[in-house]
Design a protein around this motif. Structure first.
Motif, PDB file in Angstrom:
ATOM      1  N   ARG A 103      34.122  80.204  26.478  1.00 30.05           N
ATOM      2  CA  ARG A 103      33.793  80.863  25.212  1.00 30.05           C
ATOM      3  C   ARG A 103      33.542  82.345  25.421  1.00 30.05           C
ATOM      4  N   ILE A 104      32.801  82.667  26.483  1.00 25.00           N
ATOM      5  CA  ILE A 104      32.504  84.072  26.764  1.00 25.00           C
ATOM      6  C   ILE A 104      33.779  84.816  27.151  1.00 25.00           C
ATOM      7  N   ALA A 105      34.612  84.167  27.963  1.00 24.68           N
ATOM      8  CA  ALA A 105      35.876  84.813  28.352  1.00 24.68           C
ATOM      9  C   ALA A 105      36.764  85.062  27.139  1.00 24.68           C
ATOM     10  N   SER A 106      36.796  84.104  26.222  1.00 25.86           N
ATOM     11  CA  SER A 106      37.614  84.257  25.014  1.00 25.86           C
ATOM     12  C   SER A 106      37.087  85.385  24.138  1.00 25.86           C
ATOM     13  N   GLU A 107      35.765  85.452  23.983  1.00 30.64           N
ATOM     14  CA  GLU A 107      35.187  86.508  23.155  1.00 30.64           C
ATOM     15  C   GLU A 107      35.398  87.871  23.802  1.00 30.64           C
ATOM     16  N   ARG A 108      35.289  87.926  25.124  1.00 28.56           N
ATOM     17  CA  ARG A 108      35.501  89.190  25.825  1.00 28.56           C
ATOM     18  C   ARG A 108      36.949  89.660  25.636  1.00 28.56           C
ATOM     19  N   ALA A 109      37.888  88.734  25.749  1.00 25.02           N
ATOM     20  CA  ALA A 109      39.311  89.093  25.575  1.00 25.02           C
ATOM     21  C   ALA A 109      39.590  89.551  24.148  1.00 25.02           C
ATOM     22  N   SER A 110      38.971  88.870  23.178  1.00 28.12           N
ATOM     23  CA  SER A 110      39.180  89.243  21.780  1.00 28.12           C
ATOM     24  C   SER A 110      38.646  90.647  21.502  1.00 28.12           C
TER      25      SER A 110
END
Length: 361
Positions: A103-110
């Motif tokens: 979730r954190i990786a996805s939010e960081r990428a977004s």
């Protein structure tokens, strides 16, 4: 248990009888052990005295830090790294845990993609404003169009600042830092473990300012705040403290809970240790007392003394109080004029044991 006592008493009786037969002159039948008093040389007597005793109540408790802060995440994620070492000092602001996960990786990428898109928009807006400025200088456009382009560029800049702030916020959320300097302790999670917002991961405490949370034995003893307390250290030494607080609510068992503090406690103890001691409740003056050697305990762990009656001694149960300097306070069961066995009381008790547990035929 009763059978064991009877067998043990039977063995004692046989040995005693054999000894007495061997020592009796002319084969004279000896008196039974139950009727014989111990040799007079083993018994000494004393009268009760009036003495002053410090009233005390016992307690057992745990050492706690006065100042402590729980470490909790503000976002859900997975523990990527435990940065701080267990049970070691950390400075204020130091990173203790680092979080990650899908979730954190996805939010960081977004957020990164949004920043890149806004930067591209801003670059185009800068080029548009520059072109309109040149056209205005050549009188090929109007101030209104330039103003609209500048306003559009300002909006993009604002959105880019917000995106950068969101990136910074995320990066600050994925690390759990120490809010104060202290000792990192009580770690609850390990690397690879998933955590939720608000979940306790560990604790930072100040090991230089401590208190003992003590549970007192017996009923509430009255006013305690400000009373002097003695703390027995794990190595057997004793230090002093002061009762600083009495908890409004009793423990689950109904006992009184107090906080004991003091410089000697700060210097001598560590958080998490279990200690015991006493709290002074005042002075009992002119209390009836006997030498500590006069008080013995029977098979039920009840306190008894042996009082002179005629040529022998009678067993008497007593209620004891404080013990100090080799003397025991007698709360009830004894009068000032009584004479007690101050030496040899255990011999008298063992004689009573044989009387009480005579073996069956």
């Amino acid at each position: 248990m009763e059978t064991k006592r009877r067998v043990h008493a039977g063995v004692l009786a046989v040995v005693a009888a054999a000894t007495l037969r061997c020592g009796a002159p002319g084969g004279e039948a000896p008196r039974s052990p139950a009727a014989q008093a111990p040799p007079a040389a083993t018994i000494a007597t004393a009268r009760p005295e009036t003495r002053s005793f410090a009233r005390k109540v016992s307690w057992i408790g745990s050492v706690r830090a006065i100042a402590s802060v729980d470490l909790v995440p503000t976002v859900a994620g997975r523990v990527e790294e435990v940065v701080a070492a267990d049970e070691r000092p950390v400075r204020a602001g130091a990173v203790v845990f680092r979080l990650g996960g899908e979730r954190i990786a996805s939010e960081r990428a977004s957020l990164k993609a949004r920043v890149e898109a806004l930067e591209t928009e801003l670059s185009a807006a800068d080029a548009s404003v520059g072109r309109l400025e040149r056209q205005l200088a050549a009188r090929l456009t109007t101030k209104e169009r330039l103003g609209e382009a500048e306003q559009a560029r300002a909006g993009i800049r604002g959105r880019l600042l917000e995106a950068h702030a969101a990136e910074d916020a995320l990066e600050s959320q994925v690390v759990v830092t120490a809010p104060m300097a202290g000792l990192f302790t009580d770690r609850r999670v390990s690397a690879g473990q998933s955590v939720e917002p608000g979940e306790r991961l560990g604790t930072i405490l100040d090991p230089s300012h401590l208190r003992v949370e003590a549970t007192l034995s017996g009923p509430p003893p009255g006013e305690l705040r400000g009373s002097r307390a003695t703390v027995r250290l794990p190595d057997g030494r004793e230090v002093d403290g002061i009762v600083r607080r009495v908890e409004a609510r009793a423990s689950a068992a109904g006992a009184t809970v107090v906080w004991i503090e003091g410089p000697a406690i700060d210097a001598s103890l560590r958080p998490g240790e279990t200690v015991s001691g006493t709290v002074a409740l005042g002075l009992a003056e002119r209390a009836l007392a006997v030498p500590a050697t006069a008080v013995v305990y029977d098979e039920n762990d009840e306190a008894v003394v042996f009082v002179r009656e005629g040529a022998g001694f009678a067993r008497r149960g007593v209620r004891t109080g404080a013990t100090e300097a080799g003397w025991v306070e007698i709360v009830s069961g004894l009068a000032a004029g009584d004479v007690v066995a101050s030496r040899g009381a255990y011999e008298l008790l063992h004689r009573d044991f044989d009387l009480q547990y005579t073996p069956e035929d």
